[in-house]
Design a protein around this motif. Structure first.
Motif, mmCIF file in Angstrom:
data_model
loop_
_atom_site.group_PDB
_atom_site.id
_atom_site.type_symbol
_atom_site.label_atom_id
_atom_site.label_comp_id
_atom_site.label_asym_id
_atom_site.label_seq_id
_atom_site.Cartn_x
_atom_site.Cartn_y
_atom_site.Cartn_z
ATOM 1 N N ILE A 20 -26.039 -8.761 -16.508
ATOM 2 C CA ILE A 20 -25.381 -7.635 -15.837
ATOM 3 C C ILE A 20 -24.414 -8.159 -14.790
ATOM 4 C CG2 ILE A 20 -25.766 -5.563 -14.448
ATOM 5 C CD1 ILE A 20 -28.283 -5.068 -15.855
ATOM 6 N N TYR A 24 -17.725 -14.260 -11.462
ATOM 7 C CA TYR A 24 -17.704 -15.720 -11.280
ATOM 8 C C TYR A 24 -19.040 -16.348 -11.667
ATOM 9 C CZ TYR A 24 -13.285 -15.396 -8.784
ATOM 10 O OH TYR A 24 -11.972 -15.180 -8.475
ATOM 11 N N GLY A 26 -21.759 -14.421 -13.506
ATOM 12 C CA GLY A 26 -22.291 -13.879 -14.757
ATOM 13 C C GLY A 26 -21.612 -14.411 -15.999
ATOM 14 N N PRO A 98 -22.521 -8.243 -7.377
ATOM 15 C CA PRO A 98 -22.165 -8.669 -6.014
ATOM 16 C C PRO A 98 -23.197 -8.262 -4.967
ATOM 17 C CG PRO A 98 -20.372 -7.418 -7.053
ATOM 18 C CD PRO A 98 -21.569 -7.264 -7.922
ATOM 19 N N THR A 99 -23.269 -9.051 -3.905
ATOM 20 C CA THR A 99 -24.080 -8.706 -2.743
ATOM 21 C C THR A 99 -23.216 -8.897 -1.489
ATOM 22 O OG1 THR A 99 -25.016 -10.929 -2.945
ATOM 23 C CG2 THR A 99 -26.427 -9.098 -3.603
ATOM 24 N N SER A 114 -28.306 -0.211 -8.077
ATOM 25 C CA SER A 114 -27.855 0.529 -9.271
ATOM 26 C C SER A 114 -28.183 -0.243 -10.551
ATOM 27 C CB SER A 114 -26.383 0.920 -9.175
ATOM 28 O OG SER A 114 -25.561 -0.095 -9.652
ATOM 29 N N THR A 134 -27.336 -13.501 -4.695
ATOM 30 C CA THR A 134 -27.902 -13.981 -3.435
ATOM 31 C C THR A 134 -28.342 -12.790 -2.584
ATOM 32 O OG1 THR A 134 -26.258 -15.717 -3.547
ATOM 33 C CG2 THR A 134 -27.433 -15.467 -1.462
ATOM 34 N N GLU A 167 -28.175 -18.303 -8.280
ATOM 35 C CA GLU A 167 -27.037 -19.029 -8.860
ATOM 36 C C GLU A 167 -26.521 -20.001 -7.803
ATOM 37 O OE1 GLU A 167 -24.787 -20.798 -10.829
ATOM 38 O OE2 GLU A 167 -25.661 -19.181 -12.008
ATOM 39 N N ARG A 168 -26.213 -21.219 -8.242
ATOM 40 C CA ARG A 168 -25.710 -22.220 -7.292
ATOM 41 C C ARG A 168 -24.313 -22.681 -7.666
ATOM 42 N NH1 ARG A 168 -30.798 -26.344 -7.150
ATOM 43 N NH2 ARG A 168 -31.409 -26.004 -4.976
ATOM 44 N N LYS A 220 -32.185 -20.400 -1.423
ATOM 45 C CA LYS A 220 -30.748 -20.149 -1.580
ATOM 46 C C LYS A 220 -30.095 -19.886 -0.207
ATOM 47 C CE LYS A 220 -26.793 -19.013 -3.320
ATOM 48 N NZ LYS A 220 -25.898 -19.983 -3.945
ATOM 49 N N CYS A 275 -19.876 -16.505 -0.614
ATOM 50 C CA CYS A 275 -21.251 -16.884 -0.278
ATOM 51 C C CYS A 275 -21.453 -17.237 1.189
ATOM 52 C CB CYS A 275 -21.680 -18.073 -1.128
ATOM 53 S SG CYS A 275 -21.770 -17.675 -2.871
ATOM 54 N N TYR A 338 -9.671 -19.767 -0.960
ATOM 55 C CA TYR A 338 -10.533 -20.207 0.142
ATOM 56 C C TYR A 338 -10.903 -21.681 0.056
ATOM 57 C CZ TYR A 338 -14.869 -20.033 -2.628
ATOM 58 O OH TYR A 338 -15.855 -20.261 -3.559
HETATM 59 N N1 LIG Z 1 -18.964 -16.830 -6.668
HETATM 60 C C1 LIG Z 1 -19.775 -17.795 -6.294
HETATM 61 O O1 LIG Z 1 -19.342 -18.913 -6.057
HETATM 62 C C2 LIG Z 1 -21.264 -17.578 -6.158
HETATM 63 C C3 LIG Z 1 -22.115 -18.698 -6.099
HETATM 64 C C4 LIG Z 1 -23.475 -18.525 -6.004
HETATM 65 C C5 LIG Z 1 -23.981 -17.233 -5.926
HETATM 66 N N2 LIG Z 1 -23.151 -16.141 -5.964
HETATM 67 C C6 LIG Z 1 -23.762 -14.829 -5.889
HETATM 68 O O2 LIG Z 1 -23.740 -14.245 -7.202
HETATM 69 C C7 LIG Z 1 -23.566 -12.825 -7.114
HETATM 70 C C8 LIG Z 1 -22.360 -12.430 -7.939
HETATM 71 O O3 LIG Z 1 -21.205 -13.039 -7.384
HETATM 72 P P1 LIG Z 1 -19.855 -13.185 -8.193
HETATM 73 O O4 LIG Z 1 -19.021 -14.139 -7.409
HETATM 74 O O5 LIG Z 1 -20.112 -13.437 -9.620
HETATM 75 O O6 LIG Z 1 -19.257 -11.693 -8.038
HETATM 76 P P2 LIG Z 1 -18.071 -11.054 -8.880
HETATM 77 O O7 LIG Z 1 -17.534 -9.956 -8.053
HETATM 78 O O8 LIG Z 1 -17.145 -12.126 -9.370
HETATM 79 O O9 LIG Z 1 -18.792 -10.480 -10.171
HETATM 80 C C9 LIG Z 1 -19.649 -9.419 -10.148
HETATM 81 C C10 LIG Z 1 -19.360 -8.545 -11.372
HETATM 82 O O10 LIG Z 1 -20.318 -7.523 -11.416
HETATM 83 C C11 LIG Z 1 -19.673 -6.313 -11.822
HETATM 84 N N3 LIG Z 1 -20.530 -5.222 -11.392
HETATM 85 C C12 LIG Z 1 -20.663 -4.684 -10.159
HETATM 86 N N4 LIG Z 1 -21.631 -3.762 -10.175
HETATM 87 C C13 LIG Z 1 -22.119 -3.734 -11.422
HETATM 88 C C14 LIG Z 1 -23.149 -3.017 -12.047
HETATM 89 N N5 LIG Z 1 -23.892 -2.131 -11.378
HETATM 90 N N6 LIG Z 1 -23.375 -3.225 -13.362
HETATM 91 C C15 LIG Z 1 -22.630 -4.118 -14.048
HETATM 92 N N7 LIG Z 1 -21.654 -4.846 -13.506
HETATM 93 C C16 LIG Z 1 -21.408 -4.662 -12.209
HETATM 94 C C17 LIG Z 1 -18.317 -6.390 -11.173
HETATM 95 O O11 LIG Z 1 -17.380 -5.564 -11.825
HETATM 96 C C18 LIG Z 1 -17.996 -7.876 -11.319
HETATM 97 O O12 LIG Z 1 -17.328 -8.154 -12.525
HETATM 98 C C19 LIG Z 1 -23.435 -12.514 -5.624
HETATM 99 O O13 LIG Z 1 -24.687 -12.157 -5.122
HETATM 100 C C20 LIG Z 1 -23.011 -13.832 -5.029
HETATM 101 O O14 LIG Z 1 -23.401 -13.937 -3.682
HETATM 102 C C21 LIG Z 1 -21.798 -16.291 -6.104
#
Ligand SMILES: NC(=O)c1ccc[n+]([C@@H]2O[C@H](COP(=O)([O-])OP(=O)(O)OC[C@H]3O[C@@H](n4cnc5c(N)ncnc54)[C@H](O)[C@@H]3O)[C@@H](O)[C@H]2O)c1
Length: 439
Positions: A20, A24, A26, A98-99, A114, A134, A167-168, A220, A275, A338
């Motif tokens: 889900i 970045y 998923g 996202p968080t 959700s 996270t 996720e790291r 984490k 993050c 960034y």
């Molecule tokens: N980007 C990073 O480098 C990184 C690294 C480690 C951990 N994280 C953590 O991983 C999580 C996701 O981060 P990300 O960077 O992939 O975010 P992102 O915004 O790139 O991706 C999240 C995706 O989820 C979708 N989405 C939102 N709500 C949804 C829902 N209810 N159902 C289905 N899809 C939904 C969005 O449209 C988006 O495509 C966060 O908690 C972040 O802190 C991110």
């Protein structure tokens, strides 16, 4: 219901797995599992992204076009949908939504909430659920479990299983990808742990099993807090060193010769990304429930928050030396991502500095080969300027905000009238007196 059925599906690789949120985190995870022969159904609220995945159009730098095409078009192990009723097709579901923080710097748990509701309303009994987003410790057990139980009428540990596995991913890292970065896994109960270990073991080379979700959640946050605190510390020391005419970069190189007890962190215009600037405040939030003040995180956050203002002052000082005012000056920002060599400008300090300078009447331009355009929080649209000699020589000041490796620093300095280097980009270049100002 026992976990035997799902373990059997994992062992013969017929475990259909939902991911889900295809961002970045998923999308690389989905592709990694699919590459290892697991059928993945991606669930994405953004229909354009779901469509792009189904057409094998890549939008994430850490996924190769070849891998995406292979799993979507050749092996057909990955497809995406915005139809959440299809969760019932899945044996396992992994959440990567996202968080963020809200405007009061409090955790915005609405995405996890959700997702839990979508899963609960659609899953079949016997589903394994893992959270990768996270979040603060206790989320899996005290936030997710009650929502899923209430919305589904099913019982955790009996009808479904829960796990947290952070996720790291380090975007842009060419050595460590999803499959070879050791993964922390903390499940609720021994049956869930067995499933989690078997499932992640299909795609990830090294797993580190911990005794509970809250250990994994805290791990984490510890990792990201460690970075926030240390980067804020070196940023503060860089500012002091600047005032004392000490080159902080030379100091760091010297300190690095110590073979133990020191790890180098590098200063810059502030901390960005999805993050490090955000996650520690998830911990600060839950700590308040325990009447516990995390003063170190608070101070590190405050140092980081002030960085953009300090950088604005630095640019203003440099312009002043060239007898120019901020109002009316044209300032060219080199790099708005960034960090180097990636296309992500979320929470980027460059954007904060640009915003502050714009408010002071400066004319803002930017060049970033990874980011063709963006719209700031106030709705101002920026388009990447083509990097020409004229652009460089017309600008009153060129600011290095991101050290993309493709920047030809020597040529940029030669053409520019004035340079403010917030990333140690000019380290190997001979600097004309009064032309380059460093952090
Ligand atoms: N980007 C990073 O480098 C990184 C690294 C480690 C951990 N994280 C953590 O991983 C999580 C996701 O981060 P990300 O960077 O992939 O975010 P992102 O915004 O790139 O991706 C999240 C995706 O989820 C979708 N989405 C939102 N709500 C949804 C829902 N209810 N159902 C289905 N899809 C939904 C969005 O449209 C988006 O495509 C966060 O908690 C972040 O802190 C991110």
């Amino acid at each position: 219901m026992s976990n035997t059925e799902i373990l059997k599906k994992i062992s013969n690789k017929t475990v259909k797995t939902g991911v889900i949120g295809l961002g970045y985190v998923g999308l690389p995870l989905a592709v990694t599992f699919a590459n290892n022969g697991v059928e993945i159904l991606g669930f994405e609220k953004n229909k354009d992204k779901a469509k792009a995945v189904n057409e094998a159009q890549n939008y994430i730098g850490d996924v190769t076009d070849a891998d995406l095409t292979n799993v979507v078009k050749e092996t057909k192990k990955l497809s995406a949908t915005a139809d959440f009723t299809r969760i019932k097709e899945c044996d396992a579901v992994i959440i990567c939504v996202p968080t963020p923080l809200d405007k009061f710097k409090k955790p915005d748990m609405s995405y996890i909430e959700s997702s839990c509701i979508d899963i609960a309303k659609n899953m079949k009994p016997g589903t394994f659920i893992s959270l990768e987003s996270t979040t603060y410790p206790t989320t899996t057990e005290d936030f997710m479990k009650p929502i899923i139980e209430k919305e589904s009428g099913l019982k955790e540990g009996k009808d479904f299983w829960l796990c947290f596995s952070p996720e790291r991913v380090d975007p842009g890292n060419i050595n460590y990808k999803t499959d070879n970065t050791p993964k922390i896994v903390g499940a609720l109960g021994t049956e869930a742990a067995e499933i989690a270990e078997a499932l992640y073991g299909l795609a990830i080379k090294h797993l580190h099993m911990v005794s509970s979700p809250r250990i994994a959640e805290m791990t984490k946050i510890l990792e990201n807090t460690y970075r926030l605190v240390n980067i804020s510390l070196i940023n503060e020391l860089a500012l002091l060193s600047g005032k004392m005419n000490i080159d902080i970069w030379e100091v760091i190189e010297a300190a690095k010769t110590k073979p133990y007890g020191f790890q180098a962190f590098y200063p810059g215009p502030g901390i960005g990304g999805h993050c490090i600037p955000l996650d520690p405040f998830y911990l600060e939030h839950i700590a308040k429930n325990f009447n516990f003040e995390l003063s170190m995180i608070h101070t590190a956050g405050a140092i980081n928050d002030r960085m953009s203002h300090r950088m604005m002052n630095k640019i203003s000082f440099a312009l002043n030396r060239h007898k120019k005012s901020m109002g009316g000056s044209t300032i060219l920002f080199m790099g708005i991502a960034y960090k180097p060599d990636i296309a992500d400008a979320r929470e980027s300090p460059a954007l904060l500095i640009m915003d502050q300078l714009k408010k002071k009447g400066a004319n803002i331009l930017y060049h970033d080969p990874y980011i063709p355009e963006f719209t700031d929080d106030h709705g101002n649209k920026y388009i990447c300027s083509e990097l020409t000699d004229k652009l460089l020589s017309d600008a009153d000041c060129v600011v290095f905000t991101t050290n993309h490796s493709c920047f030809k620093v020597e040529q940029i300095i030669e053409k520019a009238k004035l340079v403010v280097d917030l990333r140690n980009a000019v380290k190997s270049v001979k600097i004309e007196d009064g032309k380059v100002f460093k952090l």
